[in-house]
Design a protein around this motif. Structure first.
Motif, PDB file in Angstrom:
ATOM      1  N   PRO A 252       0.828  -1.204   0.000  1.00 34.77           N
ATOM      2  CA  PRO A 252       0.000   0.000   0.000  1.00 34.77           C
ATOM      3  C   PRO A 252       0.869   1.264   0.000  1.00 34.77           C
ATOM      4  O   PRO A 252       2.049   1.212   0.330  1.00 34.77           O
ATOM      5  CB  PRO A 252      -0.808  -0.113   1.293  1.00 34.77           C
ATOM      6  CG  PRO A 252      -0.072  -1.081   2.153  1.00 34.77           C
ATOM      7  CD  PRO A 252       0.721  -1.957   1.248  1.00 34.77           C
ATOM      8  N   THR A 253       0.263   2.367  -0.361  1.00 34.06           N
ATOM      9  CA  THR A 253       0.943   3.660  -0.362  1.00 34.06           C
ATOM     10  C   THR A 253       1.578   3.915   1.000  1.00 34.06           C
ATOM     11  O   THR A 253       0.974   3.672   2.030  1.00 34.06           O
ATOM     12  CB  THR A 253      -0.062   4.775  -0.688  1.00 34.06           C
ATOM     13  OG1 THR A 253      -0.646   4.506  -1.961  1.00 34.06           O
ATOM     14  CG2 THR A 253       0.611   6.138  -0.704  1.00 34.06           C
ATOM     15  N   GLY A 254       2.818   4.376   0.981  1.00 36.21           N
ATOM     16  CA  GLY A 254       3.523   4.713   2.215  1.00 36.21           C
ATOM     17  C   GLY A 254       4.400   3.600   2.762  1.00 36.21           C
ATOM     18  O   GLY A 254       5.238   3.842   3.614  1.00 36.21           O
ATOM     19  N   ALA A 255       4.229   2.376   2.285  1.00 35.70           N
ATOM     20  CA  ALA A 255       5.044   1.258   2.770  1.00 35.70           C
ATOM     21  C   ALA A 255       6.410   1.291   2.089  1.00 35.70           C
ATOM     22  O   ALA A 255       6.511   1.496   0.882  1.00 35.70           O
ATOM     23  CB  ALA A 255       4.361  -0.070   2.503  1.00 35.70           C
ATOM     24  N   VAL A 256       7.473   1.105   2.901  1.00 37.98           N
ATOM     25  CA  VAL A 256       8.836   1.115   2.365  1.00 37.98           C
ATOM     26  C   VAL A 256       9.577  -0.185   2.631  1.00 37.98           C
ATOM     27  O   VAL A 256      10.661  -0.407   2.108  1.00 37.98           O
ATOM     28  CB  VAL A 256       9.659   2.303   2.909  1.00 37.98           C
ATOM     29  CG1 VAL A 256       9.015   3.629   2.524  1.00 37.98           C
ATOM     30  CG2 VAL A 256       9.833   2.207   4.413  1.00 37.98           C
ATOM     31  N   SER A 257       8.988  -1.050   3.474  1.00 39.39           N
ATOM     32  CA  SER A 257       9.622  -2.342   3.756  1.00 39.39           C
ATOM     33  C   SER A 257       8.560  -3.374   4.125  1.00 39.39           C
ATOM     34  O   SER A 257       7.414  -3.035   4.399  1.00 39.39           O
ATOM     35  CB  SER A 257      10.662  -2.218   4.874  1.00 39.39           C
ATOM     36  OG  SER A 257      10.032  -1.878   6.091  1.00 39.39           O
ATOM     37  N   ILE A 258       9.002  -4.624   4.132  1.00 35.31           N
ATOM     38  CA  ILE A 258       8.146  -5.771   4.439  1.00 35.31           C
ATOM     39  C   ILE A 258       8.828  -6.576   5.532  1.00 35.31           C
ATOM     40  O   ILE A 258      10.049  -6.731   5.519  1.00 35.31           O
ATOM     41  CB  ILE A 258       7.965  -6.666   3.189  1.00 35.31           C
ATOM     42  CG1 ILE A 258       7.148  -5.946   2.124  1.00 35.31           C
ATOM     43  CG2 ILE A 258       7.342  -8.003   3.524  1.00 35.31           C
ATOM     44  CD1 ILE A 258       5.691  -5.774   2.470  1.00 35.31           C
ATOM     45  N   GLU A 259       8.035  -7.103   6.454  1.00 36.59           N
ATOM     46  CA  GLU A 259       8.523  -8.081   7.422  1.00 36.59           C
ATOM     47  C   GLU A 259       7.719  -9.359   7.257  1.00 36.59           C
ATOM     48  O   GLU A 259       6.513  -9.314   7.045  1.00 36.59           O
ATOM     49  CB  GLU A 259       8.351  -7.581   8.855  1.00 36.59           C
ATOM     50  CG  GLU A 259       9.324  -6.529   9.252  1.00 36.59           C
ATOM     51  CD  GLU A 259       9.223  -6.158  10.720  1.00 36.59           C
ATOM     52  OE1 GLU A 259      10.167  -5.519  11.200  1.00 36.59           O
ATOM     53  OE2 GLU A 259       8.211  -6.487  11.378  1.00 36.59           O
ATOM     54  N   LEU A 260       8.420 -10.474   7.361  1.00 35.20           N
ATOM     55  CA  LEU A 260       7.788 -11.788   7.253  1.00 35.20           C
ATOM     56  C   LEU A 260       8.080 -12.546   8.535  1.00 35.20           C
ATOM     57  O   LEU A 260       9.240 -12.793   8.862  1.00 35.20           O
ATOM     58  CB  LEU A 260       8.350 -12.547   6.046  1.00 35.20           C
ATOM     59  CG  LEU A 260       7.935 -13.996   5.877  1.00 35.20           C
ATOM     60  CD1 LEU A 260       6.427 -14.107   5.652  1.00 35.20           C
ATOM     61  CD2 LEU A 260       8.699 -14.637   4.724  1.00 35.20           C
TER      62      LEU A 260
END
Length: 117
Positions: free
Chosen positions: A52-60
């Motif tokens: 989504p807009t504004g997300a810069v990273s992912i955590e799993l």
């Protein structure tokens, strides 16, 4: 998917599922999941999608494994882990903004069920 094998690399066969949840400006979307098993029986898997807009990273977060992190590039991500994906996989994928605040999340159980597993 490749892994080091002596002085070269070894390629594993890939089993992939295309998913239809492509996300939106306000939702984390998972567009694919893949897994490969090497001749020695070890597996590596990955998930990719849109943030989504504004997300810069992912955590799993996967039960029994350390939290994995990946950067976002042009609104897309790809993240991997050691192991297979199947019905027993539990955990969560989170999209984070630049302050580390969660923007959206998806349970792995819902991703696996959409993959028909």
């Amino acid at each position: 998917m490749l892994r080091r094998d002596g002085d070269g690399f070894q390629r594993g066969p890939i089993i992939a599922e295309e998913l239809t949840n492509t996300g939106s400006d306000n939702a984390l979307g998972i567009s694919g999941i893949a897994s490969t098993m090497w001749p020695d029986g070890k597996s590596t898997s990955m998930i990719n999608g849109a943030v989504p807009t504004g997300a810069v990273s992912i955590e799993l977060d996967i039960a029994g494994q350390p939290t994995a992190q990946a950067s976002v590039n042009n609104g897309r991500f790809s993240i991997w882990w050691i192991g297979v994906y199947d019905e027993s996989l539990t955990g969560e994928i989170r999209a984070l903004d630049s302050s580390g605040v969660e923007v959206d999340s998806v349970s792995l159980e819902s991703v696996i069920s959409r993959a028909g597993r």
